[in-house]
Design an enzyme around this catalytic site. Structure first.
Site, PDB file in Angstrom:
ATOM      1  CB  SER A 133      -0.916   0.018   1.220  1.00  0.00           C
ATOM      2  OG  SER A 133      -1.714  -1.131   1.258  1.00  0.00           O
TER       3      SER A 133
HETATM    4  N1  SAM Z   1      -0.999  -4.837   3.989  1.00  0.00           N
HETATM    5  C1  SAM Z   1      -0.202  -5.070   2.809  1.00  0.00           C
HETATM    6  C2  SAM Z   1       1.145  -4.447   2.863  1.00  0.00           C
HETATM    7  O1  SAM Z   1       1.454  -3.759   3.830  1.00  0.00           O
HETATM    8  O2  SAM Z   1       1.909  -4.697   1.939  1.00  0.00           O
HETATM    9  C3  SAM Z   1      -0.903  -4.666   1.534  1.00  0.00           C
HETATM   10  C4  SAM Z   1      -1.814  -5.689   1.123  1.00  0.00           C
HETATM   11  S1  SAM Z   1      -2.278  -5.811  -0.558  1.00  0.00           S
HETATM   12  C5  SAM Z   1      -2.877  -4.212  -0.935  1.00  0.00           C
HETATM   13  C6  SAM Z   1      -3.744  -6.816  -0.269  1.00  0.00           C
HETATM   14  C7  SAM Z   1      -3.451  -8.233   0.132  1.00  0.00           C
HETATM   15  O3  SAM Z   1      -4.690  -8.829   0.538  1.00  0.00           O
HETATM   16  C8  SAM Z   1      -2.913  -9.094  -0.998  1.00  0.00           C
HETATM   17  O4  SAM Z   1      -1.706  -9.681  -0.611  1.00  0.00           O
HETATM   18  C9  SAM Z   1      -4.005 -10.143  -1.208  1.00  0.00           C
HETATM   19  O5  SAM Z   1      -3.518 -11.407  -1.591  1.00  0.00           O
HETATM   20  C10 SAM Z   1      -4.655 -10.185   0.167  1.00  0.00           C
HETATM   21  N2  SAM Z   1      -6.021 -10.709   0.214  1.00  0.00           N
HETATM   22  C11 SAM Z   1      -7.037 -10.582  -0.683  1.00  0.00           C
HETATM   23  N3  SAM Z   1      -8.134 -11.226  -0.242  1.00  0.00           N
HETATM   24  C12 SAM Z   1      -7.819 -11.762   0.975  1.00  0.00           C
HETATM   25  C13 SAM Z   1      -8.527 -12.538   1.931  1.00  0.00           C
HETATM   26  N4  SAM Z   1      -9.798 -12.915   1.756  1.00  0.00           N
HETATM   27  N5  SAM Z   1      -7.891 -12.905   3.060  1.00  0.00           N
HETATM   28  C14 SAM Z   1      -6.582 -12.550   3.280  1.00  0.00           C
HETATM   29  N6  SAM Z   1      -5.861 -11.833   2.399  1.00  0.00           N
HETATM   30  C15 SAM Z   1      -6.469 -11.434   1.275  1.00  0.00           C
END
Ligand code: SAM
Length: 211
Positions: free
Chosen positions: A59
């Protein structure tokens, strides 16, 4: 390394309305360049989201700061994060002194980040699975942060909130979302504040988008 770049980033975040000193301090202390792929290191301290592989992103720093501040938590709080991704947001919360639980859905990312956090000796309890159903075993949480965009607010996450605690979650379509800051008032009542114009990758799961 990159201390000057981090100082400049923190100054920019502060000018953009991030006033929580514990957030700014933690973001100064967490080295974002360690959480991005090597090819992206030169961009690590720009205020932008960056690709981390597997179609996912780390992010934007302003978003991490804004969400961390919106949780309104103090050191020692138990926080659940949905979407571990690169581990950067979890690391910032851990540096703020929180006890962090984090769930990631994609196995490759889960494994990569588990290894990184371990190498950096940043204590985060990680789990591979669908975060839209939360992590019941350790509920209730003093705060829940969702770092992927959801079509609606998953009921399980609301249920796993402590009374008075906040759930911060982007809700909208697949391109653009409004950040909802939801406070649990009592057993069945919630207060909601909204902040528009965020853009996250989709939250995919039982109570999120279908693949
Ligand atoms: N918090 C992260 C960072 O600091 O880098 C950014 C996360 S990225 C924008 C969103 C993440 O959410 C991705 O790695 C994706 O695989 C994960 N994601 C999507 N759906 C999800 C779910 N149902 N449960 C857990 N993770 C999920």
């Amino acid at each position: 390394m990159y201390e000057n770049e981090r100082k400049q980033l923190i100054a920019k975040l502060s000018q953009s309305g991030i006033k929580d000193i514990s957030v700014l301090k933690a973001m100064f202390n967490v080295e974002r360049h360690l959480f991005v792929p090597e090819a992206m290191i030169q961009h690590a301290y720009k205020d932008v989201a960056l690709p981390i592989g597997f179609g996912q992103t780390i992010s934007q720093p302003f978003t991490v700061a804004f969400m961390s501040q919106a949780l309104k938590i103090k050191a020692g709080a138990k926080v659940l994060e949905i979407g571990t991704g690169s581990g950067y947001q979890a690391a910032v919360l851990a540096k703020m002194g929180m006890k962090v639980y984090s769930i990631e859905r994609q196995f490759d990312i889960y494994q990569m980040t588990l290894k990184l956090l371990d190498e950096l000796q940043i204590r985060v309890f990680c789990k591979w699975g669908d975060g839209t159903i939360g992590w019941d075993e350790f509920a209730p949480y003093d705060a829940i942060i969702v770092t992927a965009g959801s079509p609606s607010v998953p009921a399980a996450l609301q249920k796993q909130l402590q009374m008075g605690a906040k759930l911060v979650i982007p809700v909208g379509d697949k391109n653009s979302q409004t950040l909802k800051i939801i406070t649990r008032i009592d057993e069945s009542n919630f207060d909601v504040e909204e902040s528009p114009d965020f853009s996250f990758v989709p939250l995919i799961g039982r109570e999120g988008w279908k693949e």
